[in-house]
Write a protein that holds these residues in place. Structure first.
Motif, PDB file in Angstrom:
ATOM      1  N   SER A 176     -13.223  -3.517  11.847  1.00 42.03           N
ATOM      2  CA  SER A 176     -11.986  -4.597  11.521  1.00 42.03           C
ATOM      3  C   SER A 176     -11.622  -4.698  10.136  1.00 42.03           C
ATOM      4  N   GLU A 177     -12.402  -4.018   9.198  1.00 44.04           N
ATOM      5  CA  GLU A 177     -12.057  -3.850   7.931  1.00 44.04           C
ATOM      6  C   GLU A 177     -11.093  -2.879   7.487  1.00 44.04           C
ATOM      7  N   ASN A 178     -11.033  -1.792   8.086  1.00 46.91           N
ATOM      8  CA  ASN A 178     -10.022  -0.705   7.494  1.00 46.91           C
ATOM      9  C   ASN A 178      -8.940  -0.655   8.515  1.00 46.91           C
ATOM     10  N   LYS A 179      -8.875  -1.425   9.736  1.00 45.25           N
ATOM     11  CA  LYS A 179      -7.964  -1.234  10.605  1.00 45.25           C
ATOM     12  C   LYS A 179      -6.362  -1.419   9.970  1.00 45.25           C
ATOM     13  N   ASP A 180      -6.252  -2.476   9.138  1.00 46.90           N
ATOM     14  CA  ASP A 180      -5.058  -2.696   8.743  1.00 46.90           C
ATOM     15  C   ASP A 180      -4.311  -1.749   7.698  1.00 46.90           C
ATOM     16  N   ALA A 181      -5.503  -1.280   6.960  1.00 47.19           N
ATOM     17  CA  ALA A 181      -5.040   0.052   5.858  1.00 47.19           C
ATOM     18  C   ALA A 181      -4.718   1.140   6.833  1.00 47.19           C
ATOM     19  N   TRP A 182      -5.449   1.610   7.624  1.00 47.17           N
ATOM     20  CA  TRP A 182      -5.077   2.626   8.285  1.00 47.17           C
ATOM     21  C   TRP A 182      -3.927   2.529   9.129  1.00 47.17           C
ATOM     22  N   GLU A 183      -3.577   1.455   9.634  1.00 46.58           N
ATOM     23  CA  GLU A 183      -2.108   1.239  10.228  1.00 46.58           C
ATOM     24  C   GLU A 183      -0.949   1.049   9.430  1.00 46.58           C
ATOM     25  N   ARG A 184      -1.190   0.789   8.206  1.00 45.38           N
ATOM     26  CA  ARG A 184      -0.117   0.839   7.457  1.00 45.38           C
ATOM     27  C   ARG A 184       0.141   2.185   6.946  1.00 45.38           C
ATOM     28  N   LEU A 185      -0.965   2.977   6.847  1.00 48.59           N
ATOM     29  CA  LEU A 185      -0.770   4.136   5.924  1.00 48.59           C
ATOM     30  C   LEU A 185       0.391   4.944   6.506  1.00 48.59           C
ATOM     31  N   PRO A 186       0.570   5.070   7.744  1.00 50.27           N
ATOM     32  CA  PRO A 186       1.587   6.182   8.032  1.00 50.27           C
ATOM     33  C   PRO A 186       3.104   6.126   7.227  1.00 50.27           C
ATOM     34  N   GLU A 187       3.463   4.805   7.309  1.00 47.49           N
ATOM     35  CA  GLU A 187       4.801   4.359   6.904  1.00 47.49           C
ATOM     36  C   GLU A 187       4.954   4.939   5.305  1.00 47.49           C
ATOM     37  N   TYR A 188       3.752   4.720   4.452  1.00 50.37           N
ATOM     38  CA  TYR A 188       3.466   5.447   3.103  1.00 50.37           C
ATOM     39  C   TYR A 188       3.623   6.816   3.120  1.00 50.37           C
ATOM     40  N   MET A 189       2.819   7.442   3.846  1.00 49.10           N
ATOM     41  CA  MET A 189       2.687   8.838   3.859  1.00 49.10           C
ATOM     42  C   MET A 189       3.924   9.660   4.264  1.00 49.10           C
ATOM     43  N   VAL A 190       4.780   9.023   5.121  1.00 49.25           N
ATOM     44  CA  VAL A 190       5.993   9.658   5.510  1.00 49.25           C
ATOM     45  C   VAL A 190       7.034   9.551   4.267  1.00 49.25           C
ATOM     46  N   LYS A 191       6.967   8.532   3.481  1.00 47.59           N
ATOM     47  CA  LYS A 191       7.581   8.492   2.429  1.00 47.59           C
ATOM     48  C   LYS A 191       7.382   9.455   1.341  1.00 47.59           C
ATOM     49  N   MET A 205       2.556   7.853  -6.773  1.00 51.00           N
ATOM     50  CA  MET A 205       2.203   6.854  -6.309  1.00 51.00           C
ATOM     51  C   MET A 205       3.143   5.434  -7.170  1.00 51.00           C
ATOM     52  N   GLN A 206       3.727   6.072  -8.357  1.00 49.51           N
ATOM     53  CA  GLN A 206       4.308   4.897  -8.899  1.00 49.51           C
ATOM     54  C   GLN A 206       5.847   5.062  -8.037  1.00 49.51           C
ATOM     55  N   TYR A 207       6.389   5.933  -7.535  1.00 46.72           N
ATOM     56  CA  TYR A 207       7.454   6.137  -6.729  1.00 46.72           C
ATOM     57  C   TYR A 207       7.193   5.058  -5.418  1.00 46.72           C
ATOM     58  N   LEU A 208       5.880   5.168  -4.852  1.00 48.70           N
ATOM     59  CA  LEU A 208       5.712   4.645  -3.470  1.00 48.70           C
ATOM     60  C   LEU A 208       5.539   2.851  -3.915  1.00 48.70           C
ATOM     61  N   MET A 209       4.886   2.439  -5.312  1.00 46.64           N
ATOM     62  CA  MET A 209       4.227   1.184  -5.403  1.00 46.64           C
ATOM     63  C   MET A 209       5.361   0.326  -6.373  1.00 46.64           C
ATOM     64  N   ASP A 210       6.009   1.132  -7.078  1.00 49.94           N
ATOM     65  CA  ASP A 210       6.833   0.538  -8.071  1.00 49.94           C
ATOM     66  C   ASP A 210       7.883   1.378  -8.671  1.00 49.94           C
ATOM     67  N   PRO A 211       8.879   1.578  -7.692  1.00 49.24           N
ATOM     68  CA  PRO A 211       9.918   2.927  -7.824  1.00 49.24           C
ATOM     69  C   PRO A 211      10.737   2.538  -9.117  1.00 49.24           C
ATOM     70  N   ASN A 212      10.954   1.307  -9.442  1.00 51.96           N
ATOM     71  CA  ASN A 212      11.763   0.740 -10.578  1.00 51.96           C
ATOM     72  C   ASN A 212      11.377   0.846 -11.970  1.00 51.96           C
ATOM     73  N   SER A 213      10.031   1.011 -11.890  1.00 48.90           N
ATOM     74  CA  SER A 213       9.155   1.183 -13.202  1.00 48.90           C
ATOM     75  C   SER A 213       9.849   2.070 -14.116  1.00 48.90           C
ATOM     76  N   ASP A 214       9.700   2.178 -15.442  1.00 49.31           N
ATOM     77  CA  ASP A 214       9.969   3.147 -16.057  1.00 49.31           C
ATOM     78  C   ASP A 214       8.653   3.223 -17.031  1.00 49.31           C
ATOM     79  N   ALA A 215       7.560   2.697 -16.625  1.00 49.79           N
ATOM     80  CA  ALA A 215       6.215   2.761 -17.441  1.00 49.79           C
ATOM     81  C   ALA A 215       5.802   4.356 -17.172  1.00 49.79           C
ATOM     82  N   ASP A 216       5.080   4.758 -18.246  1.00 49.28           N
ATOM     83  CA  ASP A 216       4.509   5.938 -18.174  1.00 49.28           C
ATOM     84  C   ASP A 216       3.197   6.150 -17.187  1.00 49.28           C
ATOM     85  N   PRO A 217       3.472   6.817 -15.953  1.00 47.21           N
ATOM     86  CA  PRO A 217       2.248   6.751 -14.991  1.00 47.21           C
ATOM     87  C   PRO A 217       0.934   7.526 -15.410  1.00 47.21           C
ATOM     88  N   HIS A 218       0.915   8.250 -16.713  1.00 40.76           N
ATOM     89  CA  HIS A 218      -0.080   9.077 -16.726  1.00 40.76           C
ATOM     90  C   HIS A 218      -0.993   8.457 -18.048  1.00 40.76           C
TER      91      HIS A 218
END
Ligand SMILES: [Zn+2]
Length: 623
Positions: free
Chosen positions: A287-302, A386-399
């Motif tokens: 019950s705790e990880n179901k949501d995360a694993w079900e949403r993982l594919p859409e992100y990993m395809v990208k 990760m920056q591309y997936l979570m915050d694609p318009n950000s110009d912050a330094d991801p490092h």
């Protein structure tokens, strides 16, 4: 006489040629055929292994060596004692190995070993099996080794094992007797003390017989999906079930390891990446990880599309995200990651491990010698992804986190050079910060030296020239030299071979008529080129670019919004450098060394000067 002379003359260019050929790259090759019978009641398995070994080296081999990783999970093993004595033990290991009972330890026992049909003598010391050959293997020759072995899967401590805290029955990494790698440096027979891997490139054909209720996730392609089912069958196929053990057959080509995991409660889903591989998600749902694993594919395809586009195309047709024993660990065509996490944590780990398909999976650096090239490069690329997936318009330094960790280590006085063997670092902390953080800084800072676009071009060139091989740090820097047309050996020698630090500062600013003279100072031991930003009162910006003389060239213009003035190169033996800015001091608002902060300058307090605030100290001295 004449004929003889001709012959000698003919021979000279031939000798020259063969000499240069002998210095070119070569690597060994393996073909494994394995048949495994797993007893899920005793957690023991028997294995038949046929290994065809190709000696592509220029050397005659009298011995070969295998790794027996499971032997590390025994009280008193080098891994156990290392963990008991290191100042900051990995909490997952701690003293757990010292407490394993006979039923909980791991082992690999060799029952028989033959070279081309004849018994050979061998000796086992900890995790290394040394084999004295009956007949030496000559350069260009291949031999067949046949081995029968018995193994017990250890209770999950680190990476491999059974019955993890999240209830995964089998995480099977480093589970088979694995031929050590032989290269231009000789045999790599590091005892396993819990960290790195290095394997021989080749093909695997693995048959695993196991209780029919278990689902397996593994490296390679399943050869009998319609007989197996478990989510591998073609859609609509009727799979006949029985209570007899099932034999799964996986084949993988052009990989250097083989992993599998098995559990009776796995959920198995797939997602197709357009123009890419099929992604498999194999996890134990709750019950705790179901949501995360079900949403993982859409992100990993990208993520897979993004990484293939920016760092080189993923070459296999399959990749599996498998819920495994602990943390996250990379293997060819698959990862094992612990699965009871929220989406952010699962995603971060999944992206990191998938990126290891590039930095370690395909660009198979020796992890013991170059841990920063697999962890550091992976960290660099996963921060970008990760920056591309979570915050694609950000110009912050991801490092920035990588820089922060590196500065902390540099200031602690406990930094060890990046050339330190992964097993030899004094602490786990120093290994981690160096490999992950300083390794990522190495790349981001290199973009400052050669230009961001050139670095990305270089990363692709590195992928194309070195995938399916074992590149070294020199091979990488040589690749970047080719794409940048710059000399970069100094960068490797200073930032990797030493712990020398970078510190540049603005020493003085002196106005003289319509000009301003800025004197810069090299305070630290490591030399770097300088991007000096001058911001004017009218809002315009100029970049005074000072290449290093040892680069013997200039990087391309990076920032198209500011004019760049290229100054004469700085010979690094000079402690100071004065440049002339064609402007009155009063028209200048701010002067700053490396506004992008990609240069890992350990003291940034002397990097910028706000002239309006500092009028006293830097007033015109010549009226
Ligand atoms: Zn990693």
């Amino acid at each position: 006489m004449y004929k003889k002379l001709t012959l000698i003359f003919l021979l000279i260019p031939l000798i020259g040629k063969s000499q240069s050929a002998s210095t070119t790259y070569w690597q060994q090759r393996v073909e494994y055929e394995m048949d495994i019978d797993m007893n899920v009641k005793t957690n023991q398995f028997t294995g038949d292994q046929k290994l065809t070994y190709y000696n592509n080296s220029p050397d005659t081999l009298n011995k070969v060596f295998y790794h027996l990783y499971f032997n590390a999970f025994q009280p008193g093993s080098m891994m156990d004692v290392r963990s008991l004595n290191i100042e900051d033990p990995d909490r997952r290991v701690g003293d757990r190995i010292s407490k394993l009972s006979d039923e909980e330890i791991g082992y690999q026992h060799i029952k028989s070993l033959k070279q081309n049909g004849k018994d050979v003598t061998y000796k086992i010391e900890g995790t290394i099996l040394s084999v004295r050959l009956n007949k030496p293997i000559l350069p260009g020759e291949k031999v067949t080794f046949k081995m029968e072995f018995e193994a017990q899967v250890p209770l999950q401590v680190r990476r491999s094992g059974r019955d993890s805290s999240e209830g995964i029955r089998y995480s099977m990494s480093q589970w088979y007797p694995k031929m050590a790698e032989y290269d231009e440096l000789g045999w790599h027979t590091d005892p396993y003390i819990g960290r790195e891997f290095h394997g021989v490139w080749g093909d695997f054909d693995v048959k695993i017989t196991i209780d029919p209720t278990y689902t397996i996730g593994a490296t390679g392609y399943l050869q009998n999906p319609d007989k197996i089912g478990h989510g591998y069958e073609k859609e609509g196929t009727e799979v006949t079930t029985s209570d007899k053990p099932l034999t799964w057959n996986f084949k993988a080509e052009k990989v250097h390891d083989f992993v599998w995991a098995a559990d009776p409660d796995y959920t198995h889903t797939t997602a197709q990446v357009p123009n890419g591989p099929v992604l498999h998600f194999i996890y134990q749902e709750n019950s705790e990880n179901k949501d995360a694993w079900e949403r993982l594919p859409e992100y990993m395809v990208k993520a897979m599309q993004f990484v293939s586009e920016n760092f080189g195309k993923y070459p296999y047709e399959k990749y599996s995200f498998i819920h495994g024993g602990d943390g996250g660990m990379e293997y060819p065509m698959a990862t094992l990651i612990s699965g009871d996490r929220n989406l952010n944590s699962l995603l971060g780990t999944a992206v990191h491990e998938m990126l290891h398909s590039w930095y370690q999976g395909l660009l198979a650096t020796n992890e013991s010698l170059y841990p920063w090239m697999d962890e550091g490069f992976t960290s660099y690329a996963s921060s970008v992804t990760m920056q591309y997936l979570m915050d694609p318009n950000s110009d912050a330094d991801p490092h920035t986190n990588s820089y922060r960790a590196y500065y902390m280590m540099a200031e602690s006085g406990k930094e060890e050079p990046l050339t330190t063997h992964a097993d030899h670092y004094h602490s786990n902390r120093s290994y981690s910060i160096n490999s992950y953080a300083k390794g990522a800084v190495f790349l981001h800072q290199l973009s400052y030296v050669v230009g961001q676009e050139t670095l990305m071009k270089g990363m692709k060139r590195y992928y194309h020239d070195w995938r399916f091989k074992h590149p070294t740090s020199s091979d990488f820097i040589r690749t970047i030299e080719k794409v940048s047309d710059l000399q970069l050996d100094w960068y490797l020698e200073k930032f990797v071979y030493t712990t020398d630090q970078i510190d540049y500062g603005i020493k003085s600013v002196v106005g003289e008529g319509d000009a301003t003279y800025v004197t810069l100072e090299k305070v630290g031991e490591m030399m770097m080129p300088i991007d000096l930003f001058i911001e004017y009162e009218d809002g315009s910006t100029e970049i005074y670019y000072i290449p290093l003389r040892v680069m013997l060239g200039e990087k391309d213009v990076e920032d198209k919004t500011a004019a760049r003035i290229t100054e004469s190169p700085w010979p690094w033996t000079y402690p100071t450098y004065t440049l002339k800015v064609n402007s009155k001091t009063s028209a200048i608002k701010k002067i700053e060394i490396d506004r992008t902060q990609r240069m890992a300058d350990i003291d940034r307090s002397n990097n910028s000067l706000d002239l309006k605030k500092a009028t006293k100290a830097y007033e015109d001295t010549t009226k």
